[in-house]
Design an enzyme around this catalytic site. Structure first.
Site, PDB file in Angstrom:
ATOM      1  N   THR A  87      16.413 -40.402 -26.529  1.00  0.00           N
ATOM      2  CA  THR A  87      16.515 -39.590 -25.302  1.00  0.00           C
ATOM      3  C   THR A  87      16.217 -38.136 -25.618  1.00  0.00           C
ATOM      4  OG1 THR A  87      18.131 -41.131 -24.375  1.00  0.00           O
ATOM      5  CG2 THR A  87      18.060 -38.926 -23.418  1.00  0.00           C
ATOM      6  N   CYS A 132      20.847 -47.776 -16.289  1.00  0.00           N
ATOM      7  CA  CYS A 132      20.403 -46.729 -15.365  1.00  0.00           C
ATOM      8  C   CYS A 132      20.956 -45.387 -15.798  1.00  0.00           C
ATOM      9  CB  CYS A 132      20.785 -47.060 -13.935  1.00  0.00           C
ATOM     10  SG  CYS A 132      22.548 -46.973 -13.646  1.00  0.00           S
ATOM     11  N   THR A 155      22.685 -28.363 -37.134  1.00  0.00           N
ATOM     12  CA  THR A 155      22.793 -28.890 -38.502  1.00  0.00           C
ATOM     13  C   THR A 155      22.322 -30.341 -38.548  1.00  0.00           C
ATOM     14  OG1 THR A 155      24.662 -27.442 -38.850  1.00  0.00           O
ATOM     15  CG2 THR A 155      24.435 -29.279 -40.407  1.00  0.00           C
ATOM     16  N   ASN A 182      11.898 -52.405 -23.331  1.00  0.00           N
ATOM     17  CA  ASN A 182      13.290 -52.705 -23.630  1.00  0.00           C
ATOM     18  C   ASN A 182      13.854 -53.854 -22.795  1.00  0.00           C
ATOM     19  OD1 ASN A 182      12.742 -50.297 -21.905  1.00  0.00           O
ATOM     20  ND2 ASN A 182      14.854 -50.629 -21.276  1.00  0.00           N
TER      21      ASN A 182
HETATM   22  N1  PLP Z   1      13.559 -45.704 -25.202  1.00  0.00           N
HETATM   23  C1  PLP Z   1      13.715 -47.030 -25.162  1.00  0.00           C
HETATM   24  C2  PLP Z   1      12.510 -47.908 -25.050  1.00  0.00           C
HETATM   25  C3  PLP Z   1      14.978 -47.587 -25.238  1.00  0.00           C
HETATM   26  O1  PLP Z   1      15.130 -48.910 -25.193  1.00  0.00           O
HETATM   27  C4  PLP Z   1      16.105 -46.728 -25.350  1.00  0.00           C
HETATM   28  C5  PLP Z   1      17.478 -47.280 -25.385  1.00  0.00           C
HETATM   29  O2  PLP Z   1      17.834 -48.115 -24.603  1.00  0.00           O
HETATM   30  C6  PLP Z   1      15.904 -45.357 -25.381  1.00  0.00           C
HETATM   31  C7  PLP Z   1      14.616 -44.892 -25.311  1.00  0.00           C
HETATM   32  C8  PLP Z   1      17.044 -44.388 -25.512  1.00  0.00           C
HETATM   33  O3  PLP Z   1      17.494 -44.376 -26.838  1.00  0.00           O
HETATM   34  P1  PLP Z   1      18.719 -43.495 -27.335  1.00  0.00           P
HETATM   35  O4  PLP Z   1      19.941 -44.318 -27.067  1.00  0.00           O
HETATM   36  O5  PLP Z   1      18.482 -43.295 -28.784  1.00  0.00           O
HETATM   37  O6  PLP Z   1      18.710 -42.215 -26.597  1.00  0.00           O
END
Ligand code: PLP
Length: 382
Positions: free
Chosen positions: A71, A322, A234, A149
């Site tokens: 994210t 979501c 850090t 995902n």
């Molecule tokens: N991108 C994809 C394709 C994901 O499946 C996910 C997690 O579900 C994310 C991004 C977000 O990952 P993170 O939990 O490391 O922010």
């Protein structure tokens, strides 16, 4: 948890990664930016981890920026583009991106600057669809995830990348679901790559963004000059060490795991389709991750399936997470034009590297047990 089938949401920490985290926390807990000898050793260990990750992804280590996860990486990219692009420049993303690509792009650039590339009836972005878009628009960046995902569909990112190269458009792939499940060294050809440790046995809150050039800085946070001025804060060296160790642990056997698990996943699908007439597997005709099955159950609300399976010790999900952090309706199934009623019957099952045939079969039996209880309209026992 008797049987965990929600690996696409997160995975347990790999034993080797846990050991690496403990060792790093014991031996190299100093701040890598400090100036005494021990901190220098932490900094060296951090740079060695960057080198090892670079090797696994096929990129020069200088291009790797450590972050808190996918994210943050995606927000870093789109916030950086928002700062450096001309005000009318746009980007193109696929219709089935994770919310942390879609919402980040829209929030940082403005909705009107985010073009959407449609998927075909199998949830795949076709080369022709991208070519069509590029014939009318000149986006500054195309962002297409490597593996979805929800459905597990593998996007033909190598071909899409070629199209972008010809059009001189930069290419980003959110590879959070691909990395750790499939061979990843070819990903290095992309301009930008997003990854997340907890999807492959690392710990939560650790990830990375691979940038196009070592000197490209997209700082999201205001603060210190860590990560060569590219990410303030850090560095979480123990988490980074655990992430790289997790990936090093799963990758050597990945072809073998993929082959074995595909057979088990397909046997699961066959048994489910025999058991439940009318059960639809989303994107069944497309190449998919070896661990993932997204299905529309022929009857009953997905939350009913989920909660009853949970009582029997099986963890599955209803599709996507979501923005509230709770599971919402499937973005992928929406993009494929499903009705609201169908959306309410979507469940996702995602196994792991060591999921056994017995566990897949026990899941079929659990679905059958839940089905009987739901059909009877009550909850005898479950
Ligand atoms: N991108 C994809 C394709 C994901 O499946 C996910 C997690 O579900 C994310 C991004 C977000 O990952 P993170 O939990 O490391 O922010």
């Amino acid at each position: 948890m008797a049987s965990y089938f929600d690996y696409n949401a997160t995975s347990p920490v790999h034993t080797a990664a846990r050991e690496a985290w403990l060792k790093a926390s014991d031996e190299h807990w100093q701040n890598p930016s400090s100036l005494y000898r021990e901190a220098g050793l932490t900094s060296q260990a951090l740079e060695a981890a960057r080198e090892r990750l670079g090797d696994l992804l096929g990129v020069e280590s200088e291009r790797v920026v450590f972050t808190s996860g996918a994210t943050e990486s995606n927000n870093t990219l789109f916030s950086g583009l928002a700062k450096c692009l001309e005000p009318d420049a746009c980007v193109a993303i696929s219709a089935i991106e994770h919310p942390c690509v879609r919402e980040a792009a829209r929030a940082w650039l403005g909705r009107h600057r985010v073009l959407e590339i449609p998927v075909n009836e199998n949830g795949v972005v076709e080369v022709e669809a991208l070519e069509k878009l590029l014939a009318c628009h000149q986006p500054a960046l195309v962002s297409i995830m490597a593996a979805n995902n929800e459905s597990g569909v593998l996007q033909p990112w190598q071909d899409l990348l070629k199209v972008c190269r010809q059009a001189e458009v930069r290419f980003h792939t959110d590879a959070a679901q691909w990395i750790g499940k499939l061979e990843s060294t070819a990903l290095g050809a992309c301009d930008y790559i997003t990854g997340s440790a907890h999807k492959f046995g690392g710990s939560k809150g650790v990830g990375f963004l691979v940038v196009a050039h070592a000197d490209e800085a997209f700082p999201l946070f205001h603060g210190g000059p860590q990560e060569q001025n590219r990410r303030a804060g850090t560095e979480n060296y123990p988490g980074i060490e655990a992430m790289v160790t997790a990936l090093e642990s799963v990758m050597p056997k990945i072809a073998e795991v993929a082959a074995k698990q595909t057979i088990m996943r397909d046997a699961f699908i066959e048994q489910m389709q025999t058991q439940f007439v009318g059960l639809r597997v989303i994107s069944q005709a497309a190449p998919r991750l070896w661990n993932t099955v997204l299905m529309v159950m022929p009857q009953h609300d997905n939350l009913k399936w989920l909660t009853r399976l949970s009582r029997l010790g099986f963890a599955i999900s209803t599709g996507s997470a979501c923005s509230s952090g709770k599971e919402g309706s499937s973005v992928v199934v929406q993009a494929l034009g499903a009705s609201w009623e169908e959306l309410g019957r979507v469940v996702r099952v995602s196994g792991g590297w060591e999921t056994t045939s017995a566990q897949w079969q026990a899941l079929v039996a659990a679905f059958a047990e839940v089905s009987q209880s739901l059909d009877a309209g009550g909850r005898p026992g479950i």
